[in-house]
Design a protein around this motif. Structure first.
Motif, mmCIF file in Angstrom:
data_model
loop_
_atom_site.group_PDB
_atom_site.id
_atom_site.type_symbol
_atom_site.label_atom_id
_atom_site.label_comp_id
_atom_site.label_asym_id
_atom_site.label_seq_id
_atom_site.Cartn_x
_atom_site.Cartn_y
_atom_site.Cartn_z
ATOM 1 N N LYS A 45 0.829 -1.218 0.000
ATOM 2 C CA LYS A 45 0.000 0.000 0.000
ATOM 3 C C LYS A 45 0.854 1.255 0.000
ATOM 4 N N GLU A 58 -2.643 -7.081 -3.236
ATOM 5 C CA GLU A 58 -4.051 -7.211 -3.586
ATOM 6 C C GLU A 58 -4.335 -8.672 -3.879
ATOM 7 N N LEU A 61 -12.812 -0.703 -6.567
ATOM 8 C CA LEU A 61 -11.646 -1.449 -7.018
ATOM 9 C C LEU A 61 -11.976 -2.351 -8.196
ATOM 10 N N LEU A 87 -11.319 -8.282 -6.914
ATOM 11 C CA LEU A 87 -10.020 -7.805 -6.456
ATOM 12 C C LEU A 87 -10.226 -7.067 -5.141
ATOM 13 N N LYS A 127 -8.161 -5.209 -1.677
ATOM 14 C CA LYS A 127 -6.899 -4.786 -1.066
ATOM 15 C C LYS A 127 -6.877 -5.377 0.324
#
Lengths: 349, 735
Positions: free
Chosen positions: B170, B195, B226, B243, B245
């Motif tokens: 990140k 991710e 996302l 997807l 994070k």
């Protein structure tokens, strides 16, 4: 090889036709009694005469810089196009130096002696180019931008102005809405956005300026049309059963023409200045073209130099100042003569 | 009463007027004390060591953060010395048993992780950390009885935490791509926290997924964003892949960084990489206290779950370190104030230096405790000219010399002008370890490629460019013209390289014929060859860059080639660079650490910008060069290494992916009260060594800031005079 000649000839012809057309129109109008009087009145004002002379000088340089012919060199027994050479370059070919030199100076900033002293009446810039020549070339950019943009503005502004003013109601609401919206966006912001979309270039700049500045003309034409459409001559034309199209273009348009003329001339100077501002922001014409805006932008750092380089900004500024002042004086005189309210007593009818 | 009030107002106005009758931008006590007055020209974007990458940020934050090592302030060539570490370690090749987590991770009944153990051969650096180091006081720490303030002792774990932050996907640390192939276990940490794609099960909604991963239903919008705005209707069990994070899990171990105790740290490398020590001297690897990050996360991301806080990039808004200074206040676009750190450890001014340092008085303070300056005030001064004026008035202690003033201040023989010397100003110059160049895109079909003909074409262009003239016009003759990518002051620098393509128009034209473009004519079209110079013109610097473009164009066009300048905005330009959609560009590089590898890597094939998104913008990829680079990269500075560098330079000059411009040479002016200054472009934490002498400064300011009254008088006279016509007209009218 021929294509290059055609290219240059076409470009030169275009300019010649526009300028010739302008002269022809004026001469033609001169035959008309009313316009003949108007021209005489304008001519009787000394400041207008001087301004007109100055503008003609500028136009002359513009013409010289616009008429070009191609240059070739021989490679492998073939003629290869190098670049176009304008008449201005033929008449005035200053030597190229290394870097800065003051007006009429003997030495350059890099301490290199110049071969011919004092051949640069306005000095040279950082790239060693003659500043006076750059200023001359700036005239072309200024006139191209002023002229081309006016050509873009005129049809849009006149058409929508006439439509809105004549028909009123829905047409008027639509047109007013569009230009009010445009007028709400700060002009410089809109220009920056448009230039970012179109990219740098003279034509792109003209289009961007055209989009932002037809509003003023349209508004004035609309107002004037609204006034004219209730006059007796329009009413009688309508009573005779003439079509709207005919009324608008045959009867109303000639009667708003003087307003269009005045606005365009006064707007011209605004357009020249807009180029300067945009170049200053790095959004104007491409970097390799010499324009006053670029010269002024360039001098931002030069004025803080020690020793100071002042000739770049002074030259560009005076060229621009004199042109805009003349155009404004000339435009003002035309307005005074054409507008019955401001008609000065001293002017003989 | 009314009269009284107006009198009061008048006095007040007069008081204000007289109070502001001074050009002093500081408080009086500030210029009188041992305080450094400095300037900064760009607003700091990041103060988090993991993200900050610009040198202007480093000049501020490197006074606050400290790393394991630092450079010796006086010795040249640069020498690494310990900073937070006890000593600079030697690499040891040994078999080490590392503990790696299982995939997926396993835990025993007490929630302790079970590791799989494995022995590998690695290069090991065992670093002992100084014992008595405390963080600067900060409310995020608990109260420490010994120091009587909120602080904590530095622990080895803080370094591990810093490394984990470097590998945190990140945070996108700029040096991560360099370290990842080197340090054991860093890549696993990165991949674990990257991710992830998850497959939708029956009954899953965006909200349930958000609840599962982020413990927060509101995060459903984040997941939707996302995944190109997906909504619950689009979810097909077993088919749709989402997807997400992942919240960064800092408990995931990095097997290559072993903490033996609170003061011993071991770093394991997969391969020999001596440059790792240089990275450990940069702020990226500065120790980071966990509690400070948690404190600011809690403060700034109040309404979010802990998982959410870990799933979005969060940078430290306030720097906390062990360094000599702490950030006292910061007003954006106004000023930054640093104050002495009361808990700074005992560090002393170096006792050794170079020969000339003693003569210059740089060793007068040898052995004294650092830092000398109590407070540093950085004032926001984006324009050079205002820096220059304030320097002349004595309100700034140091200044660079813009090219506008250069000729007046520095004479022919590079000596300071008499006027400045009389003021007591001192000139220091230093050859910077950087390189500027025009690069060719080697992937381009016209200008790139490795055939003989393409080589000749590039060499011809390089030889047509008059660098000497360029330096004269744009750089006041400052700088050294490079003959190889390695700048002076770095091992491998060569003053003269045989294969260098020096300016020679005749030769250039011959080469052009060899390349198949006689007089610049492209035989395929019969027209001059057109090449494009790509540049980003932003509104700020257009006036500065335009003459350069013109100069380049005219130089190259001497060959008969046409140069088209494609000036676009910065974003388009970046995209062009990433897509490889360009021919010629300008670029520069300032060293990260003093090693030739840091310059040669700009031409290393696997660093190509288009294919690998790294710094080799020319996309130069010569197998021979790559092989030599890999060999040279990990070597010590030996004769053999020098020979390889010479060989590499020859290959580069022959292939000619660059036109060299210059290694810059910087000139700085210092007032006489600003002492212990040694110019450098590598040592960022140098303010602790510097010293000011306030009485000298006060005397100077008094002498050179005498008010000038006549313009005010003139103004009033002119103002009065402008009324005269009006009065005359009025009189005429009434008569």
């Amino acid at each position: 090889m021929l294509e290059y000649y055609i290219n240059d000839i076409l470009r030169s012809l275009f300019v010649l036709v526009i300028i010739g057309g302008g002269i022809y129109t004026v001469l033609r109008m001169n035959r008309n009694r009313i316009w003949h009087d108007v021209f005489r009145q304008i001519w009787s004002v000394p400041i207008a005469r001087i301004s007109f002379g100055v503008i003609c000088l500028y136009l002359f340089v513009f013409l010289l810089d616009s008429i070009s012919y191609p240059l070739f060199k021989e490679v492998n027994k073939k003629h290869v196009f190098v670049n176009s050479r304008t008449l201005l370059e033929v008449i005035y070919t200053p030597a190229r130096e290394e870097s800065y030199s003051a007006p009429m100076a003997k030495y350059q900033f890099t301490d290199k002696k110049m071969e011919n002293k004092g051949i640069h009446p306005a000095g040279t810039n950082i790239n060693g180019e003659d500043v006076l020549m750059n200023a001359f070339k700036g005239i072309k950019v200024a006139f191209t931008i002023g002229g081309l943009t006016t050509l873009i503005i005129l049809p849009i502004g006149i058409f929508f102005g006439l439509i809105a003013g004549y028909f009123g109601k829905g047409a008027d609401t639509t047109v007013t809405y569009v230009y009010s919206t445009l007028a709400c966006i700060p002009e410089i912001l809109l220009l920056i956005a448009l230039m970012n979309i179109f990219g740098n270039g003279v034509l792109q700049l003209c289009i961007a300026l055209g989009i932002t500045s037809w509003v003023g003309l349209c508004r004035i034409v609309r107002g004037e049309t609204m006034k004219q459409k209730n006059m007796e001559y329009v009413q009688s034309a309508r009573a005779l059963g003439q079509s709207h199209f005919r009324i608008i273009f045959k009867h109303i348009l000639p009667n708003v023409m003087h307003i269009i003329l005045i606005t365009s001339i006064l707007r011209f100077s605004g357009l020249v200045m807009a180029e300067v501002i945009l170049s200053y922001l790095g959004l104007g014409v491409p970097p390799e073209i010499a324009s006053w805006g670029i010269m002024i932008d360039q001098s931002r750092g030069e004025l803080a130099r020690d020793p100071m380089v002042w000739w770049n900004i002074i030259t560009a500024f005076s060229f621009m100042f004199i042109l805009i002042l003349s155009v404004n004086f000339f435009g003002d005189t035309i307005r005074d003569v054409l507008d019955p309210r401001t008609r000065v007593k001293g002017v003989k009818a | 009463m009314v009269q009284n009030r107006s009198k009061f107002l008048l006095i007040l106005i007069l008081l204000i007027l007289f109070h502001s009758c001074s050009n002093n931008p500081y408080k009086k006590e500030d210029i009188a004390g041992p305080i450094l007055l400095s300037a900064y020209s760009s607003e700091l974007k990041y103060v988090d060591p993991v993200k900050s990458y610009y040198s202007y940020e480093a000049t501020v934050i490197d006074q606050i953060y400290e790393s394991l090592f630092q450079y010796h302030y006086l010795k040249r060539p640069y020498q690494l010395i310990p900073c937070l570490a006890e000593e600079v370690p030697e690499p040891v090749v040994k078999d080490v048993m590392i503990k790696e987590p299982y995939q997926p991770r396993r835990f025993d009944r007490d929630k302790n992780e079970i590791f799989q153990k494995r022995t590998i051969q690695a290069i090991s650096y065992t670093i002992r950390i100084k014992k008595d180091i405390y963080y600067a006081p900060h409310p995020s720490f608990t109260f420490n009885k010994e120091k009587k303030t909120n602080t904590r002792r530095l622990k080895a774990g803080d370094f591990l935490y810093a490394f984990k932050r470097i590998a945190d996907p990140k945070l996108a640390c700029p040096i991560f791509p360099v370290l990842v192939p080197k340090i054991v276990g860093l890549l696993q940490f990165y991949q674990y926290n990257k991710e992830a794609l998850i497959t939708i099960q029956k009954g899953d909604t965006l909200e349930s997924i958000a609840l599962k991963y982020y413990k927060d239903k509101k995060a459903a919008s984040l997941i939707s964003r996302l995944n190109k705005g997906i909504n619950n209707k689009d979810l097909k069990p077993g088919k749709t892949k989402l997807l997400i994070k992942k919240p960064t899990d800092y408990s995931y171990p990095v097997s290559g960084i072993i903490i033996h105790d609170d003061h011993t740290l071991e770093i394991l490398l997969k391969e020999s990489y001596p440059q790792i020590l240089y990275w450990l001297a940069m702020h990226f690897t500065a120790p980071m206290p966990k509690e400070t990050i948690a404190y600011y996360r809690e403060r700034d991301l109040k309404n979010q779950s802990e998982e959410m806080r870990l799933a979005i990039p969060f940078y430290l808004p306030y720097p906390v370190g062990t360094g000599p200074y702490i950030l006292a206040s910061r007003k954006p676009r106004y000023e930054i104030v640093l104050k002495k750190n009361p808990l700074f450890r005992n560090e002393f001014y170096p006792e050794e230096g170079m020969q000339e340092d003693r003569r210059k008085g740089l060793l007068d303070d040898a052995g004294k405790r650092l830092p000398f300056i109590d407070k540093i005030i950085f004032k926001y001064n984006p324009e050079y000219i205002s820096v220059w004026n304030k320097f002349n008035q004595g309100y700034l202690d140091a200044s660079g010399i813009g090219k506008e003033h250069f000729d007046r201040i520095i004479g022919e023989n590079k000596r300071l002008s008499d006027r400045m010397r009389k003021k007591g100003v001192r000139l220091e110059s230093s050859g910077a370890s950087d390189i500027f160049y025009y690069g060719f895109n080697m992937l381009d079909p016209v200008i790139g490629g490795y055939s003989e003909k393409k080589r000749y074409l590039r060499q011809a262009i390089a030889r047509a460019f008059n660098v000497e003239q360029y330096k004269k016009i744009f750089r006041n003759r400052r700088g050294i013209i490079p003959q190889s990518p390695v700048p002076p002051g770095i091992f491998g620098f060569q003053e003269k390289v045989e294969s260098y393509n020096n300016f020679d128009l005749k030769k250039a034209k011959e080469l052009l014929i060899k390349a198949g473009y006689k007089d610049g004519i492209d035989p395929a079209t019969g027209k001059p060859l057109e090449i494009t110079y790509d540049t980003a013109v932003s509104s700020g610097d257009s006036s500065a860059s335009r003459p350069h473009l013109k100069f380049f164009k005219e130089q190259i066009e001497m060959l008969g080639i046409k140069v088209r300048i494609a000036a676009t905005d910065l974003n388009t330009y970046r995209k062009k660079i990433l897509d490889g959609n360009y021919q010629i560009f300008e670029s520069g590089w300032l060293l990260d650490y003093p090693d030739p590898e840091n310059f040669m890597f700009l031409l290393y094939g696997p660093n190509g910008t288009v294919k690998h998104h790294a710094d080799n913008r020319a996309n130069y990829d010569n197998p021979q060069f790559n092989e030599l680079f890999e060999k040279m990269e990990t070597m010590e500075n030996t004769d053999e290494r020098f020979r390889i560098i010479v060989q590499m330079s020859d290959i580069v000059n022959r292939d000619c992916p660059w036109i060299y411009l210059f290694h810059s040479e910087d000139y700085y002016l210092f007032h006489k009260w600003y002492q212990n200054v040694k110019v450098t472009d590598l040592i960022n934490n140098s303010l602790k060594y510097k010293k000011v002498d306030p009485p000298l400064r006060m005397a100077y300011i008094k002498k050179y800031n005498k008010p000038v009254y006549w313009p005010v008088l003139l103004f009033f006279i002119l103002l009065g005079a402008s009324f005269i016509p009006a009065i005359l007209t009025l009189r005429r009218k009434y008569r």
